[in-house]
Each structure stands twice: as C-alpha cells, then as structure tokens.
Scaffold this motif. Structure first.
Motif, PDB file in Angstrom:
ATOM      1  N   PRO A  66      49.291  27.491  37.415  1.00 53.49           N
ATOM      2  CA  PRO A  66      50.526  27.690  38.171  1.00 53.49           C
ATOM      3  C   PRO A  66      51.254  26.369  38.369  1.00 53.49           C
ATOM      4  O   PRO A  66      50.620  25.311  38.431  1.00 53.49           O
ATOM      5  N   PRO A  67      52.574  26.418  38.428  1.00 56.04           N
ATOM      6  CA  PRO A  67      53.325  25.178  38.655  1.00 56.04           C
ATOM      7  C   PRO A  67      52.970  24.572  40.015  1.00 56.04           C
ATOM      8  O   PRO A  67      52.658  25.287  40.965  1.00 56.04           O
ATOM      9  N   LEU A  68      53.003  23.256  40.070  1.00 55.95           N
ATOM     10  CA  LEU A  68      52.670  22.546  41.301  1.00 55.95           C
ATOM     11  C   LEU A  68      53.926  22.207  42.081  1.00 55.95           C
ATOM     12  O   LEU A  68      54.961  21.893  41.491  1.00 55.95           O
ATOM     13  N   GLN A 125      51.721  19.149  46.183  1.00 52.89           N
ATOM     14  CA  GLN A 125      50.457  19.445  45.497  1.00 52.89           C
ATOM     15  C   GLN A 125      50.205  18.424  44.392  1.00 52.89           C
ATOM     16  O   GLN A 125      49.083  17.950  44.217  1.00 52.89           O
ATOM     17  N   LYS A 126      51.254  18.074  43.667  1.00 53.72           N
ATOM     18  CA  LYS A 126      51.129  17.078  42.608  1.00 53.72           C
ATOM     19  C   LYS A 126      50.717  15.735  43.196  1.00 53.72           C
ATOM     20  O   LYS A 126      49.861  15.035  42.643  1.00 53.72           O
ATOM     21  N   GLN A 127      51.312  15.377  44.310  1.00 52.49           N
ATOM     22  CA  GLN A 127      50.965  14.121  44.966  1.00 52.49           C
ATOM     23  C   GLN A 127      49.486  14.131  45.388  1.00 52.49           C
ATOM     24  O   GLN A 127      48.755  13.164  45.164  1.00 52.49           O
ATOM     25  N   LEU A 128      49.034  15.231  45.978  1.00 52.41           N
ATOM     26  CA  LEU A 128      47.643  15.353  46.394  1.00 52.41           C
ATOM     27  C   LEU A 128      46.706  15.251  45.194  1.00 52.41           C
ATOM     28  O   LEU A 128      45.729  14.497  45.216  1.00 52.41           O
ATOM     29  N   LEU A 129      47.003  15.981  44.132  1.00 52.60           N
ATOM     30  CA  LEU A 129      46.159  15.919  42.938  1.00 52.60           C
ATOM     31  C   LEU A 129      46.158  14.522  42.335  1.00 52.60           C
ATOM     32  O   LEU A 129      45.139  14.056  41.817  1.00 52.60           O
ATOM     33  N   GLY A 130      47.291  13.838  42.397  1.00 54.16           N
ATOM     34  CA  GLY A 130      47.362  12.471  41.895  1.00 54.16           C
ATOM     35  C   GLY A 130      46.416  11.539  42.637  1.00 54.16           C
ATOM     36  O   GLY A 130      45.733  10.711  42.031  1.00 54.16           O
ATOM     37  N   HIS A 131      46.353  11.685  43.943  1.00 56.96           N
ATOM     38  CA  HIS A 131      45.409  10.882  44.734  1.00 56.96           C
ATOM     39  C   HIS A 131      43.970  11.243  44.399  1.00 56.96           C
ATOM     40  O   HIS A 131      43.118  10.367  44.245  1.00 56.96           O
ATOM     41  N   LEU A 132      43.716  12.542  44.263  1.00 58.86           N
ATOM     42  CA  LEU A 132      42.355  12.981  43.967  1.00 58.86           C
ATOM     43  C   LEU A 132      41.932  12.623  42.546  1.00 58.86           C
ATOM     44  O   LEU A 132      40.739  12.465  42.276  1.00 58.86           O
ATOM     45  N   ALA A 133      42.887  12.494  41.644  1.00 63.62           N
ATOM     46  CA  ALA A 133      42.555  12.079  40.280  1.00 63.62           C
ATOM     47  C   ALA A 133      42.008  10.653  40.274  1.00 63.62           C
ATOM     48  O   ALA A 133      41.223  10.286  39.395  1.00 63.62           O
ATOM     49  N   LEU A 134      42.416   9.866  41.256  1.00 67.52           N
ATOM     50  CA  LEU A 134      41.915   8.493  41.370  1.00 67.52           C
ATOM     51  C   LEU A 134      40.559   8.436  42.053  1.00 67.52           C
ATOM     52  O   LEU A 134      39.684   7.672  41.653  1.00 67.52           O
ATOM     53  N   ALA A 151      49.569  18.063  33.260  1.00 68.90           N
ATOM     54  CA  ALA A 151      50.660  18.905  32.751  1.00 68.90           C
ATOM     55  C   ALA A 151      51.938  18.674  33.556  1.00 68.90           C
ATOM     56  O   ALA A 151      53.037  18.598  32.981  1.00 68.90           O
ATOM     57  N   ALA A 152      51.808  18.542  34.870  1.00 64.24           N
ATOM     58  CA  ALA A 152      52.980  18.280  35.707  1.00 64.24           C
ATOM     59  C   ALA A 152      53.577  16.906  35.397  1.00 64.24           C
ATOM     60  O   ALA A 152      54.802  16.755  35.337  1.00 64.24           O
ATOM     61  N   GLU A 153      52.710  15.921  35.182  1.00 59.90           N
ATOM     62  CA  GLU A 153      53.181  14.582  34.802  1.00 59.90           C
ATOM     63  C   GLU A 153      53.908  14.640  33.458  1.00 59.90           C
ATOM     64  O   GLU A 153      54.972  14.050  33.291  1.00 59.90           O
ATOM     65  N   ARG A 154      53.321  15.359  32.495  1.00 57.89           N
ATOM     66  CA  ARG A 154      53.935  15.503  31.175  1.00 57.89           C
ATOM     67  C   ARG A 154      55.310  16.149  31.281  1.00 57.89           C
ATOM     68  O   ARG A 154      56.287  15.680  30.684  1.00 57.89           O
ATOM     69  N   ASP A 155      55.397  17.213  32.069  1.00 55.49           N
ATOM     70  CA  ASP A 155      56.671  17.914  32.216  1.00 55.49           C
ATOM     71  C   ASP A 155      57.724  17.017  32.858  1.00 55.49           C
ATOM     72  O   ASP A 155      58.897  17.043  32.468  1.00 55.49           O
ATOM     73  N   GLU A 156      57.316  16.219  33.832  1.00 58.28           N
ATOM     74  CA  GLU A 156      58.251  15.305  34.489  1.00 58.28           C
ATOM     75  C   GLU A 156      58.742  14.238  33.510  1.00 58.28           C
ATOM     76  O   GLU A 156      59.935  13.927  33.466  1.00 58.28           O
ATOM     77  N   LEU A 157      57.833  13.700  32.724  1.00 57.78           N
ATOM     78  CA  LEU A 157      58.224  12.695  31.732  1.00 57.78           C
ATOM     79  C   LEU A 157      59.111  13.306  30.648  1.00 57.78           C
ATOM     80  O   LEU A 157      60.072  12.674  30.198  1.00 57.78           O
ATOM     81  N   ALA A 158      58.809  14.520  30.237  1.00 61.24           N
ATOM     82  CA  ALA A 158      59.638  15.186  29.232  1.00 61.24           C
ATOM     83  C   ALA A 158      61.054  15.399  29.761  1.00 61.24           C
ATOM     84  O   ALA A 158      62.031  15.197  29.034  1.00 61.24           O
ATOM     85  N   ALA A 159      61.171  15.780  31.029  1.00 58.91           N
ATOM     86  CA  ALA A 159      62.498  15.971  31.635  1.00 58.91           C
ATOM     87  C   ALA A 159      63.256  14.650  31.685  1.00 58.91           C
ATOM     88  O   ALA A 159      64.477  14.608  31.452  1.00 58.91           O
ATOM     89  N   THR A 160      62.557  13.569  31.959  1.00 62.48           N
ATOM     90  CA  THR A 160      63.194  12.254  31.979  1.00 62.48           C
ATOM     91  C   THR A 160      63.710  11.892  30.591  1.00 62.48           C
ATOM     92  O   THR A 160      64.824  11.379  30.444  1.00 62.48           O
ATOM     93  N   LEU A 161      62.911  12.184  29.561  1.00 61.14           N
ATOM     94  CA  LEU A 161      63.358  11.883  28.203  1.00 61.14           C
ATOM     95  C   LEU A 161      64.561  12.721  27.797  1.00 61.14           C
ATOM     96  O   LEU A 161      65.446  12.249  27.080  1.00 61.14           O
ATOM     97  N   VAL A 162      64.624  13.953  28.265  1.00 63.11           N
ATOM     98  CA  VAL A 162      65.806  14.782  28.007  1.00 63.11           C
ATOM     99  C   VAL A 162      67.031  14.132  28.646  1.00 63.11           C
ATOM    100  O   VAL A 162      68.103  14.063  28.030  1.00 63.11           O
TER     101      VAL A 162
END
Length: 129
Positions: free
Chosen positions: A6-8, A12-21, A76-87
């Motif tokens: 499901p989309p974050l 939620q993305k911020q929380l997962l980013g902290h937990l990824a570390l 996946a959320a990071e990828r989507d954000e970067l892809a949007a930036t490249l667009v």
C-alpha cells in the motif's frame, strides 16, 4: 507472485526511514525517542498500528523494527519520489528549450535526468572544446 504494497503517507515513510537505519523504542516505552527523531507524536501511534497491520513494522520487547516488506515499501516510496523529481527536471528542460531553442543546457539536462549521459558527458556537451 507480486506482493501488494500500500502507498505510504509521508509520516509512515519518515518512520520507515528511521527504522531502516536502526530499531528504536516504542513511544509507549520511551516517549522522548520519537521527539528526538522529529516524528509527529500525534500521528506516530496511528502509523505504527497501520504499519504493524500491513506487516511492515513489528513491535517486540518495547522496540520497533522494520520488516523486509517495510524495507521494500520504503525503498519503493523513495524510488517513486525520485522518479517524480526526474519528471519535473525533464519538464524544466522542455521549458528551457522552449524559451531558448539554441541553448545546449536543456538537452544536457534532459539527457542527464534520463540517465542517458553521465554528469561528465552533460558538462562536456555544454562546453565543447
């Protein structure tokens, strides 16, 4: 078989980013932990519940941990954000080309954004010798 992720939300993305570390204490066990990470304490509990329900986060012995599915969702959320930036960068290149059709800048910018050229190639195109 693909797994639905499901989309974050941004929190939620911020929380997962902290937990990824690194794992960190559940806010019930250590309330200052969330504040020290800049997490919205009002939103955090709902995010933890939702991410636990979708098996992206686990809670054990008072600590939050990210699961493999959580890592995939975060990346996946990071990828989507970067892809949007490249667009957006490509759209800027198009606008620059429209404003100054003879400039090499828009073409170099677009080629770099699309991954067709390295930074060195794009810079060389701007300053041919």
């Amino acid at each position: 078989m693909p797994v639905y992720i499901p989309p974050l939300t941004s929190s939620q993305k911020q929380l997962l980013g902290h937990l990824a570390l690194a794992d960190f204490p559940h806010p019930d066990a250590e309330p200052a932990s969330a504040a020290a990470r800049g997490l919205d304490e009002c939103r955090l509990r709902a995010d933890i519940e939702e991410l636990c329900n979708t098996r992206q986060v686990t809670v054990a012995e008072g600590h939050l941990s990210i699961t493999e599915l959580g890592v995939v969702a975060y990346l996946a959320a990071e990828r989507d954000e970067l892809a949007a930036t490249l667009v957006d960068v490509s759209a800027l290149a198009d606008e620059l080309r429209r404003r100054d059709p003879v400039s090499a800048v828009p073409h170099s910018l677009r080629q770099l954004a699309q991954g067709a050229w390295s930074l060195d190639q794009a810079l060389a195109h701007l300053d041919p010798t």
